[in-house]
Design an enzyme around this catalytic site. Structure first.
Site, PDB file in Angstrom:
ATOM      1  N   LEU A   1       1.060   1.734 -11.981  1.00  0.00           N
ATOM      2  CA  LEU A   1      -0.412   2.182 -11.633  1.00  0.00           C
ATOM      3  C   LEU A   1      -0.618   2.945 -10.378  1.00  0.00           C
ATOM      4  O   LEU A   1      -1.438   3.724 -10.555  1.00  0.00           O
ATOM      5  CB  LEU A   1      -1.293   0.804 -11.862  1.00  0.00           C
ATOM      6  CG  LEU A   1      -1.218  -0.149 -13.066  1.00  0.00           C
ATOM      7  CD1 LEU A   1      -2.044  -1.233 -12.944  1.00  0.00           C
ATOM      8  CD2 LEU A   1      -1.778   0.776 -14.509  1.00  0.00           C
ATOM      9  N   GLY A   2       0.279   2.967  -9.529  1.00  0.00           N
ATOM     10  CA  GLY A   2       0.015   3.152  -8.260  1.00  0.00           C
ATOM     11  C   GLY A   2       1.067   3.017  -7.405  1.00  0.00           C
ATOM     12  O   GLY A   2       1.815   2.166  -7.518  1.00  0.00           O
TER      13      GLY A   2
ATOM     14  N   GLY B   1       4.912  -0.096  -1.071  1.00  0.00           N
ATOM     15  CA  GLY B   1       4.969  -0.997  -2.459  1.00  0.00           C
ATOM     16  C   GLY B   1       4.416  -0.076  -3.454  1.00  0.00           C
ATOM     17  O   GLY B   1       3.929   1.204  -3.329  1.00  0.00           O
ATOM     18  N   GLU B   2       4.306  -0.761  -4.699  1.00  0.00           N
ATOM     19  CA  GLU B   2       3.832  -0.207  -5.896  1.00  0.00           C
ATOM     20  C   GLU B   2       2.936  -1.433  -6.474  1.00  0.00           C
ATOM     21  O   GLU B   2       2.991  -2.396  -6.419  1.00  0.00           O
ATOM     22  CB  GLU B   2       5.108   0.258  -6.772  1.00  0.00           C
ATOM     23  CG  GLU B   2       5.876   1.162  -5.951  1.00  0.00           C
ATOM     24  CD  GLU B   2       7.331   1.591  -6.950  1.00  0.00           C
ATOM     25  OE1 GLU B   2       7.587   0.861  -7.661  1.00  0.00           O
ATOM     26  OE2 GLU B   2       7.885   2.565  -6.586  1.00  0.00           O
TER      27      GLU B   2
ATOM     28  N   ASP C   1     -14.712   0.006  -0.563  1.00  0.00           N
ATOM     29  CA  ASP C   1     -14.458   1.313  -1.495  1.00  0.00           C
ATOM     30  C   ASP C   1     -14.846   0.844  -2.836  1.00  0.00           C
ATOM     31  O   ASP C   1     -13.972   0.924  -3.755  1.00  0.00           O
ATOM     32  CB  ASP C   1     -12.790   1.572  -1.399  1.00  0.00           C
ATOM     33  CG  ASP C   1     -12.592   2.517  -2.279  1.00  0.00           C
ATOM     34  OD1 ASP C   1     -13.331   3.558  -2.402  1.00  0.00           O
ATOM     35  OD2 ASP C   1     -11.243   3.091  -2.459  1.00  0.00           O
TER      36      ASP C   1
END
Length: 833
Positions: free
Chosen positions: A546-547, A552-553, A689
């Site tokens: 996803l990102g 990290g991921e 955000d």
């Protein structure tokens, strides 16, 4: 353009708040010294913020005199820096120590010989510091410091032992300006009121003139249009400007000389001037600048005359081209165009000279009038042309080498990424599913110099990205600006300044927005740990990435049997033995110590967030690396993508046979977002955000608020890069967040209004799509000025009037007039279709 320049200057002052390297080790041991120390294990090199080496801090050998101010911890930054913030901490040494400084002073030097005592804008030297040995206390330096050497000097009263750990925040001082000499600012009488236009923070010698110092002309703060008001609270009229009257200058000009750290190649000078012509104040009529390369001043100056403006009274930057002159000093004569002339900021753009300054390069400026004709030495011209051609060839060769290295580096990154994927496959024991990755996700290879501080820097999509909440603007929710008169008064009487409140800022695994936790909710971190179940890695099947960020991921996974690991108060609406879609935040094995600690803190905070409309932490994988936290993920993805694939009910949808979402469903989803934000605000959490990209959609239009939308390459266009240093979601941000770096529940309310607008337009376009990023920023300046020239997002076609009225209330200039999330939730329930 002048407004945009002011706003960008203000943003830059906010962004220039990166840690300078005490915590991360970029400041070397040999650059840290002290007047004395208890022992070798409490030497100066151990005075690094949030580090536990040695005996845990720098501790001076205290002398016998009370209030001894001779002890200091000194830091050499090796070059001039613009320092905006300092942090201090005591010594707890794992519970053994309890020494800290309750107050301290700061001295600084640009050359190592002349030391200057820092004072705030009200003239106070003593800085309030720590009240225990654990907490980190951050203090804004107003005015900021421009220096190479910094000394922290604890105020010692002998009631307790003193130890300190410190950090400096700022950025390199690229102007290279070390001092300016000018006439002393003067006093104006206006309607019986005294307007003091002196340089109140000048750190040089002051008599009839100011010499060998820096002050308000370099403090990064631009004055307001009305010079009788100020950005700074509780100061005198005229504070922001240094001003002079032509009655005191028979030659008709004010002369200011600027000294620089070395010979530089100057391109432009920007002067922020007041132009309140109704008060007989105007920008300068003409400026004449002389240049000194070594010891002699050049005989031929440059001259520039700006266009006079008798229509717009706004303050503005006047840009003067310096035509690439080489100089180590510049002397400028600013000519009056009216009775008064006022400056608030002067900056220079230049490059350090890269060749022998005895060689005078040709001037590229306009021809000087009345300059006698002279012969050109053809031989010198040929030599110069030959040198230029050689330089061009060298530059071309360098460019080719750089491009070749970039191509080679990308090939290596692909190889390393493939190896990493293979390692993940093995470590997570994926038995039945092959890894599938999003090839659009950018590679992120961390380097030692990019490692992040716990308190500020993160890198969602690359080392240049910075999330706004890490700008160390830790303003508590109850701190407000006084906005009734259009004046920026950042700190009110009796209201705690943000540096006095502890806020835990987590850099996040992927650079995603983690929540700000003010001191009001610090009990979340100090209480008993909430048990989070350990989940077997072998039961996770990876679906897609996803990102990602530096540390990290985030992966989309299927989890088998995770229902058995959940709390009793949480249940999945799935068939028994059916796999569940989850998001897995994974910390890279090479992440630094700060990132690892932040990961654990994020788990602790997330484990306490329990609301039907907030993404829940389900389980963790902590028994071995890579560390993972497993959170909910909704099968319909994020709200932005979900709505963009649908159409509102109506004839167009019928003709196109497109899937539809009714207004009733939109209203239901908006009410859930308001409910989730009401829960966060009740805990004094600030999201910072909020947008449709950070809301996930489940069955039956269920909404849950998440925080990792920023890490996705898909939404990189929603974030505005500021001079390569920071990335801000400006189209969702309130004016005070952009101009002041202030993030509160009220700024979340503003973002909710934009999110609601996104939903009612089915996310078919960005907010303010007709405006460029620069125009969006300029529009926030109009909100601040409050002269009814600001642009609001238009009412969507399917938006009822009461709902649009709610949006407009979220965008009130005055934060006190914006509704709370409790009021928003109640309003949406009342106007339910």
């Amino acid at each position: 353009s002048s407004l945009t320049g002011q706003i960008n200057q203000s943003i830059l002052a906010c962004v220039c708040r990166s840690p300078l390297g005490m915590s991360r080790g970029q400041i070397l041991d040999e650059d840290i010294s002290a007047s004395s120390q208890w022992s070798d294990s409490t030497a100066a090199k151990y005075g690094r913020l949030d580090c536990e080496e040695g005996d845990g801090a720098w501790c001076p050998e205290i002398a016998g005199e009370p209030e001894n101010m001779n002890e200091f911890l000194q830091i050499d930054l090796r070059s001039l820096h613009f320092i905006t913030l300092v942090g201090t901490q005591g010594r707890h040494a794992g519970g053994i120590g309890n020494e800290f400084a309750q107050t301290y002073k700061i001295k600084y030097s640009r050359d190592g010989s002349r030391w200057i005592s820092w004072r705030n804008r009200q003239g106070k030297e003593v800085i309030e510091a720590n009240r225990n040995a654990y907490d980190i206390v951050l203090k804004d330096l107003e005015p900021p410091i421009i220096a190479r050497f910094i000394r922290f000097m604890p105020v010692i009263d002998h009631s307790m032992n003193v130890c300190m750990r410190v950090e400096l925040y700022g950025c390199e001082w690229l102007d290279g300006l070390v001092s300016y000499n000018s006439p002393v600012g003067q006093q104006m009488t206006l309607n019986g009121q005294y307007i003091y236009l002196n340089d109140s923070v000048y750190d040089g010698a002051m008599s009839n003139s100011m010499t060998e110092g820096l002050g308000q002309l370099t403090d990064g703060m631009c004055g307001l249009d009305d010079f009788t008001h100020s950005h700074v609270y509780n100061v005198w009229p005229g504070y922001d400007y240094v001003g002079w009257t032509n009655e005191s200058f028979p030659n008709g000009y004010v002369e200011i000389m600027f000294e620089f750290d070395r010979t530089r190649n100057f391109t432009t000078m920007k002067v922020h001037c007041n132009n309140m012509f109704s008060r007989r104040v105007k920008t300068f009529q003409k400026v004449v600048c002389y240049f000194r390369s070594e010891s002699d001043w050049e005989a031929t100056p440059i001259s520039f005359s700006p266009v006079m403006d008798d229509v717009n009274p706004s303050a503005r930057f006047v840009t003067v081209s310096l035509y690439n002159h080489m100089a180590s000093a510049i002397k400028c004569q600013y000519y009056f165009s009216d009775i008064w002339m006022m400056f608030s900021e002067i900056t220079f753009q230049s490059d350090t000279a890269m060749y022998n300054t005895t060689l005078s390069p040709p001037k590229t400026g306009p021809p000087i009038r009345d300059d006698p004709t002279h012969k050109v030495d053809d031989s010198n011209t040929r030599i110069l042309i030959g040198c230029l051609v050689a330089i061009i060839f060298i530059l071309v060769a360098i460019i080719v080498i750089i491009l070749w290295r970039q191509v080679w580096q990308k090939m290596l990154e692909k190889v390393s990424r493939r190896m990493l994927d293979d390692e993940l496959t093995a470590s997570l024991s994926i038995q039945s599913e092959t890894f599938t990755y999003n090839n659009n996700s950018p590679s992120s290879v961390p380097s030692e110099q990019e490692t992040s501080s716990t308190y500020e820097r993160i890198f969602p999509l690359g080392p240049d990205y910075q999330e706004p909440s890490r700008l160390v603007r830790k303003l508590p929710e109850f701190s407000q600006t006084s906005e009734d008169t259009g004046e920026l008064q950042i700190v009110q009487e009796g209201v705690p300044h943000y540096a006095e409140a502890d806020i835990v800022n987590l850099q996040g695994v992927t650079g995603g927005n983690t929540y700000a936790v003010p001191a009001l909710t610090m009990d979340l971190l100090s209480g008993k740990d909430v048990a989070v179940e350990e989940f077997p890695r072998k039961l996770l099947t990876f679906k897609e990435k996803l990102g990602e960020g530096q540390f990290g991921e985030v992966h989309l996974c299927e989890a088998e049997g995770i229902q058995d690991f959940m709390d009793e108060d949480f249940s999945f609406d799935v068939i028994e033995n059916q796999t569940v879609l989850v998001a897995v935040k994974m910390l890279r094995t090479d992440a630094n110590k700060n990132a690892r600690n932040d990961f654990l803190k994020e788990i602790k905070i997330m484990s306490r967030l329990k609301d039907p409309n907030i993404i829940r932490l389900l389980a963790v994988c902590m028994s071995s690396d890579p560390l993972c936290m497993i959170t909910e993920y909704m099968e319909n993805g994020d709200l932005n993508q979900f709505l963009s694939r649908h159409e509102p009910e109506g004839m167009i949808a019928l003709l196109s046979n497109a899937p539809t979402v009714s207004y009733s469903n939109l209203h239901h989803m908006a009410t859930q977002i308001a409910s989730g934000m009401k829960y966060l605000s009740s805990l004094n959490f600030v999201h910072r955000d909020l947008a449709t990209r950070n809301c996930l959609v489940g069955k039956n239009f269920t909404i849950k608020i998440a925080d990792f939308g920023m890490s996705r390459n898909l939404y990189s266009g929603d974030y505005y890069r500021i001079q390569g240093r920071a990335v801000l979601p400006i189209r969702w941000m309130s004016w005070e967040s952009i101009l002041l770096g202030k993030f509160t529940t009220s700024s979340d309310v503003w973002a909710f209004g934009v999110t609601l607008w996104e939903m009612l337009t089915f996310c078919k376009e960005q907010p303010y799509s007709q405006l460029s990023d620069e125009q969006v920023i300029e529009n926030t300046g109009e909100f601040f000025r409050d002269q009814r020239r600001q642009i609001y997002l238009p009412q969507p076609p399917m938006c009822p009037d009461p709902v649009y009225k709610l949006m407009l209330s979220c965008w009130h200039r005055n934060t006190k007039e914006r509704p709370s999330f409790q009021e928003i939730h109640h309003t949406l329930l009342d106007c339910k279709p």
